[in-house]
Design a protein around this motif. Structure first.
Motif, PDB file in Angstrom:
ATOM      1  N   PRO A   1       0.825  -1.216   0.000  1.00 57.63           N
ATOM      2  CA  PRO A   1       0.000   0.000   0.000  1.00 57.63           C
ATOM      3  C   PRO A   1       0.855   1.260   0.000  1.00 57.63           C
ATOM      4  CG  PRO A   1      -0.890  -1.608   1.547  1.00 57.63           C
ATOM      5  CD  PRO A   1       0.438  -2.150   1.084  1.00 57.63           C
ATOM      6  N   VAL A   2       0.387   2.270  -0.732  1.00 58.92           N
ATOM      7  CA  VAL A   2       0.998   3.604  -0.891  1.00 58.92           C
ATOM      8  C   VAL A   2       2.431   3.538  -1.416  1.00 58.92           C
ATOM      9  CG1 VAL A   2      -0.487   4.599   0.884  1.00 58.92           C
ATOM     10  CG2 VAL A   2       1.807   3.879   1.519  1.00 58.92           C
ATOM     11  N   HIS A   3       2.771   2.460  -2.091  1.00 58.69           N
ATOM     12  CA  HIS A   3       4.080   2.326  -2.722  1.00 58.69           C
ATOM     13  C   HIS A   3       3.898   1.901  -4.187  1.00 58.69           C
ATOM     14  CE1 HIS A   3       5.366   2.292   1.474  1.00 58.69           C
ATOM     15  NE2 HIS A   3       6.578   2.600   1.034  1.00 58.69           N
ATOM     16  N   GLN A   4       4.884   2.194  -4.992  1.00 57.83           N
ATOM     17  CA  GLN A   4       4.829   1.822  -6.400  1.00 57.83           C
ATOM     18  C   GLN A   4       5.085   0.322  -6.573  1.00 57.83           C
ATOM     19  OE1 GLN A   4       7.218   4.262  -9.081  1.00 57.83           O
ATOM     20  NE2 GLN A   4       7.129   5.986  -7.660  1.00 57.83           N
ATOM     21  N   LEU A   5       4.239  -0.304  -7.338  1.00 54.97           N
ATOM     22  CA  LEU A   5       4.466  -1.706  -7.688  1.00 54.97           C
ATOM     23  C   LEU A   5       5.712  -1.807  -8.562  1.00 54.97           C
ATOM     24  CD1 LEU A   5       1.937  -4.331  -8.939  1.00 54.97           C
ATOM     25  CD2 LEU A   5       3.866  -3.724 -10.405  1.00 54.97           C
ATOM     26  N   ILE A   6       6.506  -2.826  -8.330  1.00 55.20           N
ATOM     27  CA  ILE A   6       7.665  -3.063  -9.185  1.00 55.20           C
ATOM     28  C   ILE A   6       7.509  -4.395  -9.891  1.00 55.20           C
ATOM     29  CG2 ILE A   6       9.030  -4.090  -7.307  1.00 55.20           C
ATOM     30  CD1 ILE A   6      11.507  -2.854  -8.700  1.00 55.20           C
ATOM     31  N   THR A   7       7.732  -4.398 -11.182  1.00 50.79           N
ATOM     32  CA  THR A   7       7.721  -5.618 -11.989  1.00 50.79           C
ATOM     33  C   THR A   7       9.151  -5.896 -12.403  1.00 50.79           C
ATOM     34  OG1 THR A   7       5.502  -5.162 -12.839  1.00 50.79           O
ATOM     35  CG2 THR A   7       6.867  -6.694 -14.098  1.00 50.79           C
ATOM     36  N   THR A   8       9.615  -7.119 -12.203  1.00 53.30           N
ATOM     37  CA  THR A   8      11.013  -7.402 -12.488  1.00 53.30           C
ATOM     38  C   THR A   8      11.219  -8.863 -12.857  1.00 53.30           C
ATOM     39  OG1 THR A   8      13.251  -6.941 -11.665  1.00 53.30           O
ATOM     40  CG2 THR A   8      11.717  -7.988 -10.125  1.00 53.30           C
ATOM     41  N   GLN A   9      12.424  -9.183 -13.260  1.00 52.02           N
ATOM     42  CA  GLN A   9      12.872 -10.551 -13.496  1.00 52.02           C
ATOM     43  C   GLN A   9      14.249 -10.691 -12.870  1.00 52.02           C
ATOM     44  OE1 GLN A   9      12.705 -11.712 -17.658  1.00 52.02           O
ATOM     45  NE2 GLN A   9      10.740 -10.710 -17.974  1.00 52.02           N
ATOM     46  N   LEU A  10      14.517 -11.856 -12.303  1.00 53.82           N
ATOM     47  CA  LEU A  10      15.817 -12.112 -11.698  1.00 53.82           C
ATOM     48  C   LEU A  10      16.474 -13.295 -12.396  1.00 53.82           C
ATOM     49  CD1 LEU A  10      14.881 -11.654  -7.930  1.00 53.82           C
ATOM     50  CD2 LEU A  10      15.931  -9.985  -9.477  1.00 53.82           C
ATOM     51  N   TYR A  11      17.759 -13.140 -12.712  1.00 56.02           N
ATOM     52  CA  TYR A  11      18.501 -14.106 -13.502  1.00 56.02           C
ATOM     53  C   TYR A  11      19.562 -14.791 -12.648  1.00 56.02           C
ATOM     54  CZ  TYR A  11      16.150 -11.167 -16.885  1.00 56.02           C
ATOM     55  OH  TYR A  11      15.182 -10.467 -17.562  1.00 56.02           O
ATOM     56  N   PHE A  12      20.257 -15.755 -13.216  1.00 58.48           N
ATOM     57  CA  PHE A  12      21.211 -16.549 -12.454  1.00 58.48           C
ATOM     58  C   PHE A  12      22.621 -16.382 -13.028  1.00 58.48           C
ATOM     59  CE2 PHE A  12      17.052 -18.316 -11.895  1.00 58.48           C
ATOM     60  CZ  PHE A  12      17.008 -18.667 -10.552  1.00 58.48           C
ATOM     61  N   LYS A  13      23.542 -15.954 -12.163  1.00 59.72           N
ATOM     62  CA  LYS A  13      24.912 -15.710 -12.596  1.00 59.72           C
ATOM     63  C   LYS A  13      25.497 -16.971 -13.244  1.00 59.72           C
ATOM     64  CE  LYS A  13      29.424 -14.050 -11.018  1.00 59.72           C
ATOM     65  NZ  LYS A  13      30.216 -13.552  -9.873  1.00 59.72           N
ATOM     66  N   GLY A  14      26.140 -16.768 -14.399  1.00 56.78           N
ATOM     67  CA  GLY A  14      26.749 -17.885 -15.106  1.00 56.78           C
ATOM     68  C   GLY A  14      25.801 -18.659 -15.986  1.00 56.78           C
ATOM     69  N   GLY A  15      24.508 -18.288 -15.959  1.00 59.47           N
ATOM     70  CA  GLY A  15      23.535 -18.998 -16.773  1.00 59.47           C
ATOM     71  C   GLY A  15      23.679 -18.668 -18.248  1.00 59.47           C
ATOM     72  N   SER A  16      23.256 -19.591 -19.083  1.00 60.77           N
ATOM     73  CA  SER A  16      23.351 -19.372 -20.526  1.00 60.77           C
ATOM     74  C   SER A  16      22.436 -18.227 -20.957  1.00 60.77           C
ATOM     75  CB  SER A  16      22.985 -20.653 -21.289  1.00 60.77           C
ATOM     76  OG  SER A  16      21.679 -21.081 -20.970  1.00 60.77           O
TER      77      SER A  16
END
Length: 286
Positions: free
Chosen positions: A233-248
């Motif tokens: 509440p009363v904050h901006q929604l964040i949409t994101t993706q998280l990746y894996f170090k060393g991944g192809s």
């Protein structure tokens, strides 16, 4: 939506595209297209001018023009406009939309988001099949405001592909909410999600987007990633993706959505089963 996929024997571009198009139309029904005519005039005029410049500079032939026209028609017939736009344009729209944020970095939503995933407690296991393949992953963290205050009851929506690179509701033979959930953080903004590490995957290549990829000599791969929408509440929604170090394909994602701040470095889990990683989210005030 699941009926669209159920009638197919494999995750075809047409079936996936139809599902993505239906979902996009559904989530936009309540929004009002209150466009400023001057803004539309500016954006469309500059888009057309840039296209005209490309045609003149590269001496585009009628054969090439007709090939483009045919391909654009096919994109619509295949239902692949959501896929095309989300893969090749959305990352720039997201960059502009979030340029003034102080909190965590965001990135593209992509075409495979489904709202209203099942609500789960602060520590939860995502819905999955009994024999779900993949490396167990504990994904945990805290949601705070930019001032460091914990955001009690923050919602962490999470969804991702399975070990074969498929998303529930966009591929056949997957339970409706497989690897999808909305975790409600505790009074300190903490959450723990038990799931499996997703696999890298190719975007569908048997349709018009695949035709473009082949014609341009590109690859069709996205690196393994977790999708998230984090809100309070009363904050901006964040949409994101998280990746894996060393991944192809972290370094050459076809969707150009990877940012250095979004790369995870999981370690061995404390119980020795799989891996775990901590990633905190900082939300800006609305």
């Amino acid at each position: 939506m699941s009926d669209i996929i159920a009638d197919t024997e494999q995750a075809t571009a047409a079936a996936s595209g139809a599902a993505a198009t239906e979902q996009f139309r559904s989530k936009r029904r309540t929004e009002t297209a209150d466009a400023d005519t001057k803004r539309v005039d500016t954006l469309v005029s500059e888009l057309l001018a840039a296209t005209h410049d490309i045609i003149r500079r590269h001496k585009v032939t009628y054969a090439e023009y007709d090939a483009l026209k045919s391909w654009l028609i096919q994109v619509g017939e295949d239902g692949e406009w959501p896929l095309f736009l989300d893969v090749w344009l959305e990352h720039v729209v997201e960059e502009v939309a979030s340029e003034n944020r102080e909190g965590s970095k965001g990135t593209i939503e992509g075409p495979y988001y489904i709202p209203d995933a099942p609500l789960l407690p602060p520590e939860a296991t995502l819905p999955m099949r009994e024999d779900e393949e993949g490396i167990p992953l504990l994904f945990q963290g805290q949601v705070t405001g930019v001032d460091g205050s914990p955001l009690s009851g923050a919602k962490v929506e999470i969804w991702h592909a399975d070990n074969d690179g498929y998303y529930s509701q966009f591929a056949p033979d997957l339970p409706e909410w497989n690897l999808r959930g909305t975790v409600v953080a505790d009074d300190r903004g903490n959450f723990k999600v038990h799931t499996i590490e997703p696999a890298p995957y190719q975007i569908p290549t048997d349709g018009s987007c695949g035709t473009l990829i082949a014609a341009a000599g590109w690859h069709a791969w996205r690196p393994a990633h977790l999708h998230l929408k984090v809100s309070a509440p009363v904050h901006q929604l964040i949409t994101t993706q998280l990746y894996f170090k060393g991944g192809s394909h972290v370094a050459d994602d076809i969707a150009s959505a990877v940012k250095p701040e979004l790369i995870l470095e999981p370690g061995q889990a404390a119980d020795g089963k799989g891996r775990e990683v901590t990633y905190d989210f900082v939300l800006d005030k609305a």
